[in-house]
Write a protein that holds these residues in place. Structure first.
Motif, PDB file in Angstrom:
ATOM      1  N   TRP B  57       0.832  -1.217   0.000  1.00 41.41           N
ATOM      2  CA  TRP B  57       0.000   0.000   0.000  1.00 41.41           C
ATOM      3  C   TRP B  57       0.863   1.262   0.000  1.00 41.41           C
ATOM      4  CZ3 TRP B  57      -4.958   1.985  -0.065  1.00 41.41           C
ATOM      5  CH2 TRP B  57      -5.131   3.252   0.495  1.00 41.41           C
ATOM      6  N   LYS B  58       1.879   1.242   0.865  1.00 45.60           N
ATOM      7  CA  LYS B  58       2.714   2.439   1.020  1.00 45.60           C
ATOM      8  C   LYS B  58       3.522   2.750  -0.236  1.00 45.60           C
ATOM      9  CE  LYS B  58       3.340   2.322   6.019  1.00 45.60           C
ATOM     10  NZ  LYS B  58       4.227   1.891   7.100  1.00 45.60           N
ATOM     11  N   HIS B  59       3.915   1.692  -0.947  1.00 46.16           N
ATOM     12  CA  HIS B  59       4.849   1.902  -2.056  1.00 46.16           C
ATOM     13  C   HIS B  59       4.243   1.656  -3.432  1.00 46.16           C
ATOM     14  CE1 HIS B  59       8.059   2.407   0.842  1.00 46.16           C
ATOM     15  NE2 HIS B  59       7.651   1.317   1.448  1.00 46.16           N
ATOM     16  N   LEU B  60       2.961   1.313  -3.471  1.00 47.93           N
ATOM     17  CA  LEU B  60       2.366   0.970  -4.776  1.00 47.93           C
ATOM     18  C   LEU B  60       2.388   2.155  -5.746  1.00 47.93           C
ATOM     19  CD1 LEU B  60       1.103  -1.355  -6.314  1.00 47.93           C
ATOM     20  CD2 LEU B  60      -1.138  -0.653  -5.486  1.00 47.93           C
ATOM     21  N   SER B  61       2.274   3.367  -5.204  1.00 52.72           N
ATOM     22  CA  SER B  61       2.278   4.540  -6.092  1.00 52.72           C
ATOM     23  C   SER B  61       3.642   4.727  -6.761  1.00 52.72           C
ATOM     24  CB  SER B  61       1.884   5.789  -5.311  1.00 52.72           C
ATOM     25  OG  SER B  61       2.701   5.916  -4.185  1.00 52.72           O
ATOM     26  N   THR B  62       4.686   4.114  -6.192  1.00 53.03           N
ATOM     27  CA  THR B  62       6.028   4.244  -6.794  1.00 53.03           C
ATOM     28  C   THR B  62       6.379   3.024  -7.652  1.00 53.03           C
ATOM     29  OG1 THR B  62       7.129   3.215  -4.902  1.00 53.03           O
ATOM     30  CG2 THR B  62       6.844   5.594  -4.816  1.00 53.03           C
ATOM     31  N   PHE B  63       5.445   2.064  -7.756  1.00 55.70           N
ATOM     32  CA  PHE B  63       5.696   0.867  -8.568  1.00 55.70           C
ATOM     33  C   PHE B  63       5.832   1.286 -10.033  1.00 55.70           C
ATOM     34  CE2 PHE B  63       3.599  -2.704 -10.985  1.00 55.70           C
ATOM     35  CZ  PHE B  63       4.707  -3.530 -10.968  1.00 55.70           C
ATOM     36  N   ARG B  64       6.973   0.934 -10.623  1.00 55.40           N
ATOM     37  CA  ARG B  64       7.289   1.470 -11.953  1.00 55.40           C
ATOM     38  C   ARG B  64       6.701   0.659 -13.098  1.00 55.40           C
ATOM     39  NH1 ARG B  64      12.319   1.828  -9.534  1.00 55.40           N
ATOM     40  NH2 ARG B  64      13.104   0.143 -10.846  1.00 55.40           N
ATOM     41  N   GLN B  65       6.138  -0.477 -12.799  1.00 57.15           N
ATOM     42  CA  GLN B  65       5.479  -1.334 -13.802  1.00 57.15           C
ATOM     43  C   GLN B  65       6.450  -1.882 -14.843  1.00 57.15           C
ATOM     44  OE1 GLN B  65       1.585  -0.173 -15.153  1.00 57.15           O
ATOM     45  NE2 GLN B  65       1.396   1.367 -13.567  1.00 57.15           N
ATOM     46  N   ASP B  66       7.766  -1.851 -14.544  1.00 55.17           N
ATOM     47  CA  ASP B  66       8.687  -2.520 -15.459  1.00 55.17           C
ATOM     48  C   ASP B  66       8.850  -3.989 -15.068  1.00 55.17           C
ATOM     49  OD1 ASP B  66       9.993  -1.985 -13.148  1.00 55.17           O
ATOM     50  OD2 ASP B  66      11.699  -0.951 -14.031  1.00 55.17           O
ATOM     51  N   ALA B  67       8.167  -4.387 -14.003  1.00 56.00           N
ATOM     52  CA  ALA B  67       8.090  -5.797 -13.616  1.00 56.00           C
ATOM     53  C   ALA B  67       6.611  -6.125 -13.436  1.00 56.00           C
ATOM     54  CB  ALA B  67       8.831  -6.026 -12.309  1.00 56.00           C
ATOM     55  N   GLN B  68       6.311  -7.419 -13.382  1.00 55.16           N
ATOM     56  CA  GLN B  68       4.916  -7.788 -13.119  1.00 55.16           C
ATOM     57  C   GLN B  68       4.566  -7.411 -11.686  1.00 55.16           C
ATOM     58  OE1 GLN B  68       3.619 -11.755 -14.136  1.00 55.16           O
ATOM     59  NE2 GLN B  68       5.221 -11.907 -15.688  1.00 55.16           N
ATOM     60  N   LEU B  69       3.317  -7.053 -11.486  1.00 60.61           N
ATOM     61  CA  LEU B  69       2.893  -6.642 -10.138  1.00 60.61           C
ATOM     62  C   LEU B  69       3.145  -7.757  -9.125  1.00 60.61           C
ATOM     63  CD1 LEU B  69       1.519  -4.646  -8.225  1.00 60.61           C
ATOM     64  CD2 LEU B  69      -0.690  -5.566  -8.957  1.00 60.61           C
ATOM     65  N   PHE B  70       2.804  -8.992  -9.520  1.00 59.83           N
ATOM     66  CA  PHE B  70       2.951 -10.068  -8.555  1.00 59.83           C
ATOM     67  C   PHE B  70       4.421 -10.337  -8.230  1.00 59.83           C
ATOM     68  CE2 PHE B  70       3.086 -14.595  -7.290  1.00 59.83           C
ATOM     69  CZ  PHE B  70       2.508 -14.383  -6.048  1.00 59.83           C
ATOM     70  N   THR B  71       5.296 -10.213  -9.225  1.00 61.35           N
ATOM     71  CA  THR B  71       6.725 -10.399  -8.964  1.00 61.35           C
ATOM     72  C   THR B  71       7.203  -9.380  -7.935  1.00 61.35           C
ATOM     73  OG1 THR B  71       6.969 -11.073 -11.251  1.00 61.35           O
ATOM     74  CG2 THR B  71       8.978 -10.549 -10.081  1.00 61.35           C
TER      75      THR B  71
END
Lengths: 155, 182
Positions: B57-71
């Motif tokens: 939750w805390k870091h999802l906004s910084t998820f860059r989507q260059d990897a799969q979400l589940f990974t």
């Protein structure tokens, strides 16, 4: 001779044989997790200070030290620059004190008031003693006669 | 709901909670069992699973989507597990084998495994592996995760992962063979 165990020959399971979690666990887990999430206002606060999270721990510690020292310096600066009260203000406020209280203070506080001071005062305001000095004319004359002549110059 | 839909809705404050709830429901079981395999105990797995999703939750906004979400979630879960096990070791000043023995004792006490002698030995053998090698073993053997994806989760090269898994299998087979009566 022991038969060598081969993992490939062992039936593969999707996970180890462990007891299942309590019944309904996965139904309740999302609610528990949602309840643990930071509240909206806390999140807004975090966003306000969110840039801090991009700094390294060492830099954050340094920044905190600077802030504390700055706070001390500011408090010292502020405490040393209190404005001086103008002398006229003290005089003005003294005018508001009743005259009898002032005379009472001068008589009882040990302040050094000479007879000449009182003589000047009574010359300017002949009725000033009426509020606190209840003596007959005869008593006053007797008191004056007892004074050394050089100190009754102004009377 | 697809991952990209979840991420899109998460960006909107009005639908953020709903999106995250969907994300938890979608991945909670996988995360829980990934963690449970590492820490064995349900209560520990429960705490860690919740911690993992709070971090997501805390870091999802910084998820860059260059990897799969589940990974990415798996990676957070993996780090949580490894930190938990190493802090447990530090806290009680335990050597590696003692934590393995503690986990083995929990496995032994688990009624689900009672009576299955070979399975019990297999689990004990797995728990004797160092934490990171055990993680590699679990990802490959139980989850059948491709090495490339494992490399993203663990931050290790494919070659190193293959070697690690090979050694892990050898150790497991040797232990089960050695401790099994004829």
């Amino acid at each position: 001779m022991k038969t060598a165990f081969k993992l490939d020959a062992h039936p593969r399971r999707p996970r180890p044989l462990l007891s299942e979690p309590p019944a309904g666990y996965f139904d309740k887990l999302p609610t528990q997790i949602m309840a643990r999430l930071p509240q909206a206002d806390a999140r807004e606060t975090a966003l306000g200070w969110g840039w801090l999270s991009f700094l390294s721990p060492a830099l954050r510690t340094g920044l905190a030290s600077v802030a504390v020292l700055g706070g001390f310096a500011a408090s010292f600066y502020m405490s040393g620059s209190a404005p001086l009260v103008p002398a006229t203000a003290a005089t003005a406020s003294l005018d508001a004190v009743p005259r009898t209280e002032l005379v009472g203070y001068l008589l009882t506080s040990g302040a050094r008031v000479e007879n000449s001071d009182l003589a000047v005062l009574t010359a300017a305001h002949p009725a000033i003693t009426k509020g606190f000095l209840h003596a007959s004319e005869e008593e006053l004359n007797d008191a004056l006669d007892a004074q050394p002549s050089d100190e009754s110059t102004y009377l | 709901m697809e991952d990209h839909e979840i991420l899109l809705k998460f960006q909107d404050p009005a639908s953020r909670n709903l999106a995250f709830n969907q994300l938890v429901r979608k991945y909670q079981s996988k995360v829980y069992w990934h963690v449970r395999k590492m820490v064995v105990d349900h209560d520990d797995a429960d705490d860690l699973t919740q911690d993992v999703f709070v971090k997501v939750w805390k870091h999802l906004s910084t998820f860059r989507q260059d990897a799969q979400l589940f990974t990415w979630i798996y990676r957070i879960a993996t780090n949580e597990c490894l930190n938990f096990l190493s802090s447990k070791r530090r806290k009680f000043l335990l050597p590696l084998t003692d934590v393995g023995a503690e986990l083995a004792a929990k496995i032994e006490a688990d009624p689900a495994i009672a009576g299955d002698e070979i399975e019990l030995k297999l689990q004990k053998a797995i728990l004797r592996l160092p934490d990171k090698q055990r993680l590699v073993f679990n990802l490959r053997y139980y989850d059948e995760m491709p090495y490339e994806q494992m490399a993203e989760v663990t931050g290790t090269s494919v070659g190193a992962l293959k070697a690690s898994y090979h050694h892990a299998v050898k150790k497991v087979e040797e232990y089960v063979t050695r401790t099994t009566d004829d």
